[in-house]
Design a protein around this motif. Sequence first.
Motif, PDB file in Angstrom:
ATOM      1  N   VAL A  70      45.455  81.571  55.197  1.00 22.04           N
ATOM      2  CA  VAL A  70      45.512  81.549  56.663  1.00 22.04           C
ATOM      3  C   VAL A  70      45.969  80.164  57.135  1.00 22.04           C
ATOM      4  CG1 VAL A  70      44.088  81.638  58.756  1.00 22.04           C
ATOM      5  CG2 VAL A  70      43.878  83.430  57.022  1.00 22.04           C
ATOM      6  N   ARG A  71      45.419  79.110  56.531  1.00 24.91           N
ATOM      7  CA  ARG A  71      45.809  77.741  56.879  1.00 24.91           C
ATOM      8  C   ARG A  71      47.277  77.486  56.560  1.00 24.91           C
ATOM      9  NH1 ARG A  71      46.635  73.904  53.545  1.00 24.91           N
ATOM     10  NH2 ARG A  71      45.299  74.712  51.875  1.00 24.91           N
ATOM     11  N   GLU A  72      47.707  77.881  55.355  1.00 26.35           N
ATOM     12  CA  GLU A  72      49.086  77.634  54.926  1.00 26.35           C
ATOM     13  C   GLU A  72      50.102  78.368  55.804  1.00 26.35           C
ATOM     14  OE1 GLU A  72      50.559  75.660  52.750  1.00 26.35           O
ATOM     15  OE2 GLU A  72      48.851  74.891  51.631  1.00 26.35           O
ATOM     16  N   VAL A  73      49.820  79.624  56.145  1.00 23.28           N
ATOM     17  CA  VAL A  73      50.757  80.377  56.996  1.00 23.28           C
ATOM     18  C   VAL A  73      50.908  79.672  58.341  1.00 23.28           C
ATOM     19  CG1 VAL A  73      51.194  82.542  58.221  1.00 23.28           C
ATOM     20  CG2 VAL A  73      50.337  82.594  55.875  1.00 23.28           C
ATOM     21  N   TYR A  74      49.797  79.256  58.914  1.00 23.03           N
ATOM     22  CA  TYR A  74      49.851  78.579  60.206  1.00 23.03           C
ATOM     23  C   TYR A  74      50.611  77.254  60.103  1.00 23.03           C
ATOM     24  CZ  TYR A  74      48.610  76.461  64.602  1.00 23.03           C
ATOM     25  OH  TYR A  74      48.674  75.849  65.830  1.00 23.03           O
ATOM     26  N   GLU A  75      50.287  76.450  59.089  1.00 16.83           N
ATOM     27  CA  GLU A  75      50.950  75.156  58.931  1.00 16.83           C
ATOM     28  C   GLU A  75      52.453  75.297  58.716  1.00 16.83           C
ATOM     29  OE1 GLU A  75      47.249  72.710  56.820  1.00 16.83           O
ATOM     30  OE2 GLU A  75      49.045  73.161  55.646  1.00 16.83           O
ATOM     31  N   GLU A  76      52.865  76.285  57.938  1.00 22.03           N
ATOM     32  CA  GLU A  76      54.270  76.397  57.556  1.00 22.03           C
ATOM     33  C   GLU A  76      55.107  77.249  58.493  1.00 22.03           C
ATOM     34  OE1 GLU A  76      54.607  77.470  53.450  1.00 22.03           O
ATOM     35  OE2 GLU A  76      53.681  75.600  52.784  1.00 22.03           O
ATOM     36  N   SER A  77      54.471  78.133  59.275  1.00 19.12           N
ATOM     37  CA  SER A  77      55.257  79.043  60.119  1.00 19.12           C
ATOM     38  C   SER A  77      54.896  78.992  61.601  1.00 19.12           C
ATOM     39  CB  SER A  77      55.092  80.484  59.632  1.00 19.12           C
ATOM     40  OG  SER A  77      53.805  80.987  59.976  1.00 19.12           O
ATOM     41  N   GLY A  78      53.677  78.559  61.926  1.00 19.86           N
ATOM     42  CA  GLY A  78      53.218  78.595  63.312  1.00 19.86           C
ATOM     43  C   GLY A  78      52.502  79.878  63.683  1.00 19.86           C
ATOM     44  N   TYR A  79      52.465  80.845  62.760  1.00 18.45           N
ATOM     45  CA  TYR A  79      51.811  82.124  63.035  1.00 18.45           C
ATOM     46  C   TYR A  79      50.345  82.098  62.603  1.00 18.45           C
ATOM     47  CZ  TYR A  79      56.347  84.266  63.998  1.00 18.45           C
ATOM     48  OH  TYR A  79      57.572  84.579  64.529  1.00 18.45           O
ATOM     49  N   GLN A  80      49.508  82.699  63.422  1.00 16.74           N
ATOM     50  CA  GLN A  80      48.106  82.896  63.085  1.00 16.74           C
ATOM     51  C   GLN A  80      47.997  84.281  62.439  1.00 16.74           C
ATOM     52  OE1 GLN A  80      46.898  82.485  67.121  1.00 16.74           O
ATOM     53  NE2 GLN A  80      46.167  80.402  66.808  1.00 16.74           N
ATOM     54  N   THR A  81      47.234  84.352  61.348  1.00 17.25           N
ATOM     55  CA  THR A  81      47.129  85.602  60.602  1.00 17.25           C
ATOM     56  C   THR A  81      45.689  85.864  60.188  1.00 17.25           C
ATOM     57  OG1 THR A  81      47.588  84.439  58.523  1.00 17.25           O
ATOM     58  CG2 THR A  81      49.470  85.475  59.636  1.00 17.25           C
ATOM     59  N   LYS A  82      45.465  87.098  59.760  1.00 12.12           N
ATOM     60  CA  LYS A  82      44.220  87.426  59.084  1.00 12.12           C
ATOM     61  C   LYS A  82      44.580  88.149  57.801  1.00 12.12           C
ATOM     62  CE  LYS A  82      43.176  91.867  61.273  1.00 12.12           C
ATOM     63  NZ  LYS A  82      42.160  92.649  61.966  1.00 12.12           N
ATOM     64  N   VAL A  83      43.765  87.948  56.783  1.00 14.43           N
ATOM     65  CA  VAL A  83      44.017  88.533  55.466  1.00 14.43           C
ATOM     66  C   VAL A  83      43.615  90.002  55.478  1.00 14.43           C
ATOM     67  CG1 VAL A  83      43.419  88.433  53.018  1.00 14.43           C
ATOM     68  CG2 VAL A  83      43.692  86.323  54.326  1.00 14.43           C
ATOM     69  N   ILE A  84      44.493  90.851  54.954  1.00 12.92           N
ATOM     70  CA  ILE A  84      44.252  92.290  54.870  1.00 12.92           C
ATOM     71  C   ILE A  84      43.855  92.700  53.452  1.00 12.92           C
ATOM     72  CG2 ILE A  84      45.293  94.577  55.139  1.00 12.92           C
ATOM     73  CD1 ILE A  84      44.905  93.003  57.765  1.00 12.92           C
ATOM     74  N   LYS A  85      44.619  92.187  52.467  1.00  9.82           N
ATOM     75  CA  LYS A  85      44.417  92.673  51.103  1.00  9.82           C
ATOM     76  C   LYS A  85      45.061  91.723  50.101  1.00  9.82           C
ATOM     77  CE  LYS A  85      45.568  96.768  48.323  1.00  9.82           C
ATOM     78  NZ  LYS A  85      46.269  98.069  48.326  1.00  9.82           N
TER      79      LYS A  85
END
Length: 154
Positions: free
Chosen positions: A57-72
Motif C-alpha cells: 500500500v505504501r509503495e503504490v502510493y509513493e510510486e504512483s500517487g494512488y491509494q489502494t487496499k490489498v485484495i489478494k
Amino acid sequence: MCQLFENEEGYATPKVDVRAAVFQDDKILLVKEREDGCWTLPGGWVDVGESPSEAIVREVYEESGYQTKVIKLLALYDRNHPRHQHPPLRHHVYKLFFQCEMIGGEPTANNETSEVEFFAASEIPQLSLTRVVPSQIARLFQHYYHPEWQTDFD
C-alpha cells in the motif's frame, strides 16, 4: 555462527519484494522507473517491522500517487528460480504479487518514477526486468480474469 553483515549473525535469508497488480478497465497499472527508463509494477522492498500488505500500500502510493487496499496475494515467487528469467542479482529475493483495488488518489510521478499509466495486456511496454518479467505480467492478467484461482507459489 557466521557473520553475514556488519553486526548481523545467523542464517542468510531472502529479502522480500512486493509488487502490486492494480487493474482498471482491463488494464494494469505500471510505473516508469527513473533508474533505468523502463516500466514495472509499483512496489519495492518490505521494510523491517512492516507487513507485506502495509508495504505494498505504501509503495503504490509513493510510486504512483494512488491509494489502494490489498485484495489478494496472487503469487509468491522465488526471484532467483531460472523459470522467471530475471537478470542475476546479488541477493536472494522472494517476490510477492498482490492484487490491489484503487480507492483514491491521482497519478503522480516522484523521485523514483517519471510516469504512471495503465496498459492492456497487448500493450505492455519495455519492462524493468530486474523488477518484473513479461511472463509474470501475463500471469497476473490471467489471475485477474480468473479470480477464483488460488495463489501461485514456487
